[in-house]
Design a protein around this motif. Structure first.
Motif, short mmCIF file in Angstrom:
data_model
loop_
_atom_site.label_atom_id
_atom_site.label_comp_id
_atom_site.label_asym_id
_atom_site.label_seq_id
_atom_site.Cartn_x
_atom_site.Cartn_y
_atom_site.Cartn_z
N THR A 215 0.85 -1.54 0.11
CA THR A 215 0.02 0.24 -0.48
C THR A 215 0.77 1.22 0.07
OG1 THR A 215 -0.14 -0.33 2.06
CG2 THR A 215 -2.11 -0.67 1.20
N LYS A 216 1.53 0.57 0.66
CA LYS A 216 3.20 2.42 0.19
C LYS A 216 4.73 1.93 -0.41
CE LYS A 216 3.74 6.80 2.19
NZ LYS A 216 3.82 7.44 3.98
N ILE A 217 5.40 2.88 -0.83
CA ILE A 217 6.24 2.43 -1.45
C ILE A 217 7.46 3.45 0.03
CG2 ILE A 217 8.67 2.29 -2.67
CD1 ILE A 217 7.03 0.96 -4.51
N VAL A 218 7.94 3.53 0.42
CA VAL A 218 8.95 4.09 1.45
C VAL A 218 10.16 4.18 1.27
CG1 VAL A 218 9.65 4.96 4.04
CG2 VAL A 218 7.38 3.36 3.51
N GLY A 219 10.38 5.51 0.59
CA GLY A 219 12.37 5.99 0.20
C GLY A 219 12.39 6.92 -0.46
N GLN A 224 12.98 2.32 1.04
CA GLN A 224 13.41 1.92 2.52
C GLN A 224 13.04 0.71 3.00
OE1 GLN A 224 13.67 5.57 4.68
NE2 GLN A 224 16.04 5.62 3.58
N ALA A 225 11.74 0.80 3.05
CA ALA A 225 11.05 -0.19 2.99
C ALA A 225 9.51 -0.39 2.15
CB ALA A 225 10.53 0.55 4.53
N VAL A 226 8.51 -0.72 2.47
CA VAL A 226 7.55 -1.03 2.25
C VAL A 226 6.14 -0.96 2.98
CG1 VAL A 226 8.13 -2.26 -0.43
CG2 VAL A 226 7.26 -3.63 1.47
N GLU A 227 5.36 -0.20 2.79
CA GLU A 227 3.75 -0.46 3.93
C GLU A 227 3.04 -1.66 3.58
OE1 GLU A 227 1.08 2.37 6.32
OE2 GLU A 227 0.62 1.36 4.12
N VAL A 228 3.27 -2.68 3.68
CA VAL A 228 1.58 -4.01 3.22
C VAL A 228 0.47 -4.12 4.38
CG1 VAL A 228 4.10 -5.30 2.83
CG2 VAL A 228 2.75 -5.60 4.40
N SER A 229 -0.86 -4.31 3.30
CA SER A 229 -1.94 -4.31 4.23
C SER A 229 -2.61 -5.56 3.87
CB SER A 229 -2.75 -2.89 4.08
OG SER A 229 -2.17 -1.80 4.71
N ALA A 230 -3.59 -6.16 4.84
CA ALA A 230 -4.33 -7.47 3.65
C ALA A 230 -5.09 -6.55 3.74
CB ALA A 230 -4.39 -7.99 5.93
N VAL A 231 -6.22 -7.38 2.80
CA VAL A 231 -7.41 -6.57 1.73
C VAL A 231 -8.68 -7.55 2.70
CG1 VAL A 231 -5.55 -5.88 0.49
CG2 VAL A 231 -6.68 -8.39 -0.19
N ASP A 232 -10.09 -6.95 2.07
CA ASP A 232 -10.81 -7.49 2.12
C ASP A 232 -11.60 -8.05 1.25
OD1 ASP A 232 -12.20 -5.92 0.71
OD2 ASP A 232 -12.85 -4.30 2.19
N GLU A 233 -12.38 -8.80 0.87
CA GLU A 233 -12.76 -9.08 -0.40
C GLU A 233 -13.31 -8.56 -1.44
OE1 GLU A 233 -17.17 -8.51 2.86
OE2 GLU A 233 -14.57 -9.07 2.81
N ASN A 234 -13.26 -7.16 -1.48
CA ASN A 234 -13.17 -6.63 -2.10
C ASN A 234 -12.18 -6.08 -2.58
OD1 ASN A 234 -16.75 -6.80 -2.31
ND2 ASN A 234 -16.21 -5.49 -0.40
N LEU A 235 -10.88 -6.88 -2.53
CA LEU A 235 -9.76 -6.26 -2.60
C LEU A 235 -9.29 -4.89 -1.95
CD1 LEU A 235 -9.49 -7.98 -6.33
CD2 LEU A 235 -9.10 -8.77 -3.99
N LYS A 236 -10.14 -4.32 -1.11
CA LYS A 236 -9.35 -2.74 -0.64
C LYS A 236 -8.57 -3.56 0.44
CE LYS A 236 -12.23 -0.70 -3.60
NZ LYS A 236 -11.43 0.12 -4.66
N PRO A 237 -7.92 -2.89 0.93
CA PRO A 237 -7.10 -2.79 2.44
C PRO A 237 -7.76 -1.87 3.36
CG PRO A 237 -5.68 -1.53 0.77
CD PRO A 237 -7.26 -1.53 -0.11
N ILE A 238 -7.57 -3.08 4.60
CA ILE A 238 -8.12 -3.14 5.60
C ILE A 238 -7.62 -2.14 6.60
CG2 ILE A 238 -9.05 -4.45 7.70
CD1 ILE A 238 -9.21 -7.40 5.53
N PRO A 239 -7.94 -1.26 7.37
CA PRO A 239 -7.88 -0.55 7.16
C PRO A 239 -6.93 -1.20 9.24
CG PRO A 239 -8.96 0.76 6.94
CD PRO A 239 -9.50 -0.76 6.55
N GLY A 240 -5.38 -0.58 9.59
CA GLY A 240 -5.16 -1.51 11.12
C GLY A 240 -4.72 -2.26 10.94
N THR A 241 -4.31 -2.97 9.44
CA THR A 241 -3.46 -3.83 9.59
C THR A 241 -2.19 -3.88 8.52
OG1 THR A 241 -4.59 -4.67 7.05
CG2 THR A 241 -5.83 -5.31 8.98
N GLU A 242 -1.77 -2.79 8.82
CA GLU A 242 0.01 -1.90 7.67
C GLU A 242 0.39 -2.36 8.98
OE1 GLU A 242 -2.72 0.07 8.80
OE2 GLU A 242 -4.15 0.99 7.39
N GLU A 243 1.61 -3.07 7.84
CA GLU A 243 2.89 -3.11 8.66
C GLU A 243 4.02 -2.79 7.82
OE1 GLU A 243 5.25 -7.20 9.61
OE2 GLU A 243 3.58 -7.97 8.66
N ILE A 244 5.38 -2.56 8.29
CA ILE A 244 6.49 -2.03 7.36
C ILE A 244 7.30 -2.86 7.49
CG2 ILE A 244 8.41 -0.37 7.52
CD1 ILE A 244 5.20 1.18 7.14
N ILE A 245 7.36 -2.91 6.19
CA ILE A 245 8.50 -4.57 6.10
C ILE A 245 9.66 -3.94 5.14
CG2 ILE A 245 9.35 -6.26 4.94
CD1 ILE A 245 6.96 -6.77 6.42
#
Length: 415
Positions: A215-219, A224-245
């Motif tokens: 959901t986001k490229i950082v740098g 430097q990192a990416v932000e990944v998020s889980a998505v719902d059945e409509n393939l939309k990111p679920i708020p609160g599931t964000e994780e920085i990798i």
């Protein structure tokens, strides 16, 4: 400007173009292959992994080995190969305009085979938020860097998408000592072949995260990192599931698009699902005398399938060059339900001894049968139920006898 006349002109010198040219030469006197690169073989030249040729040659080959066999076969013929030749236009009256080292060339063709292949979908086409740092590659570009240019794309890699090229590169990078953090797939299922998931991810302990996306490229200057998020059945990111990798490289394996700019210029009708030309059972497009095959028509699983389809296109293109006539398409082929698309979209009765219907499903199906109907009449139904996945193209062959009583259309579905 030079004008050259050929019976069959094949645009593209990859596996589809070479197979089509060889088959066309069996019936046509003058055949030409136009290739924009300085060598034949296409994308196979950078695919150094094995797994090619099991159907065509009955043995396992690397991509370059498979390509070289066709290059050698072409060299044994009088097929004209124009390298470093960029086609810039194809007209409805089958004139192919190209630029080469010798200047502009105009090829007057009795028939044309489109075999331009496909290209990768890019970051801009899926609109990932963030800045534009170095370190974002398509999987195919990274493959070229590692296998042909001897460049290291990065040290810590995140792969977005589970397409086959991305899966293969996960293994390739790991073998080069590069850390692959994981593969993140938007859909709730993998898009690559099962054998690639097993051999390229599971065997190397690389995790596959389904229903998850970047959901986001950082740098700024470099990833430097990416932000990944889980998505719902409509393939939309679920708020609160964000994780920085943390990572320094992102590879995109998010789909392939047929190279159809030339098809559009020729006035060819395209299929909105495949983005390739609509063709009949002889692989002829909506413009008479222009045929299409390989990944420019629809994206294939295996190069062996590309070769067999291209041979059909080459054969029918040569027949058209000799006879200068086409059969009228009479029967529409309609995908229904879970069937996403079919090739062909129309059938000209009596044009081919066997009509080859190819299709893909839109999502995985645990168990179903293929059924092809015309009105209330079932003209084909598979004997056993089986599993269907979008990554595997299905094939059904219909005989002339099965299509004898069909008037307007057939429907392809799963039951």
């Amino acid at each position: 400007m030079r004008t050259l006349k050929y019976d069959v002109v094949v645009i593209g010198g990859g596996p589809a173009g070479l197979a089509a040219a060889l088959k066309a030469r069996e019936k046509a006197e003058k055949v030409a292959v136009l290739e924009r690169n300085d060598e034949l073989g296409g994308i196979l030249n950078q695919c150094i992994h094995s797994g090619f040729g099991l159907h065509v040659f009955k043995e396992e080959l690397t991509g370059p080995e498979y390509a070289q066999r066709y290059v050698d076969m072409v060299k044994e013929t009088d097929i004209s190969c124009y390298l470093n030749t960029m086609v810039i236009n194809v007209t409805e009256d089958k004139h192919v305009i190209a630029m080469s080292e010798d200047g502009m060339l105009v090829f007057e063709a009795a028939s044309i085979v489109l075999a331009m292949g496909c290209r990768e979908r890019t970051r801009g086409q899926i609109r990932i938020p963030g800045t534009r740092p170095a370190g974002v590659f398509t999987a195919g570009l990274a493959q070229r860097y590692v296998n042909l240019e001897n460049f290291k794309p990065g040290s810590r890699v995140v792969i977005l998408g589970s397409g086959d090229i991305g899966l293969i590169m996960a293994r390739r990078l790991t073998l080069e000592g590069i850390k692959v953090v994981g593969v993140y797939e938007l859909m709730p299922y993998a898009n690559g072949l099962y054998r690639n998931i097993k051999n390229c991810l599971d065997d190397f302990g690389i995790p596959l995260h389904l229903s998850t996306t970047v959901t986001k490229i950082v740098g700024s200057k470099r990833v430097q990192a990416v932000e990944v998020s889980a998505v719902d059945e409509n393939l939309k990111p679920i708020p609160g599931t964000e994780e920085i990798i943390p990572c320094d490289t992102v590879l995109l394996s998010i789909g392939l698009i047929p190279e159809n700019e030339l098809s559009k210029k020729a006035g060819i009708e395209l299929n909105p699902i495949t983005n390739g030309p609509k063709v009949d059972n002889a692989l002829e497009t909506s413009v008479k005398g222009i045929f299409a095959c390989g990944n420019v028509l629809h994206v294939h699983d295996l190069v062996d399938q590309v070769t067999k389809e291209a041979e059909d296109a080459g054969m029918y293109a040569a027949e058209y060059a000799a006879e200068q006539k086409s059969a009228e398409a009479e029967i529409s082929v309609v995908p229904e339900g879970l069937v996403r698309y079919t090739v062909p979209t129309k059938i000209a009765s009596g044009r081919t001894p066997v009509t080859k219907i190819k299709f893909r499903v839109g999502r995985p199906v645990k168990s179903a049968k293929i059924r092809i109907t015309s009105g209330d009449q079932v003209i084909f139904e598979s004997k056993k139920a089986k599993k269907f996945v979008p990554s595997i193209m299905e094939n059904v062959n219909l005989t002339a006898a099965q299509l004898a009583d069909v008037q307007n259309e057939i429907k392809v579905t799963l039951v």
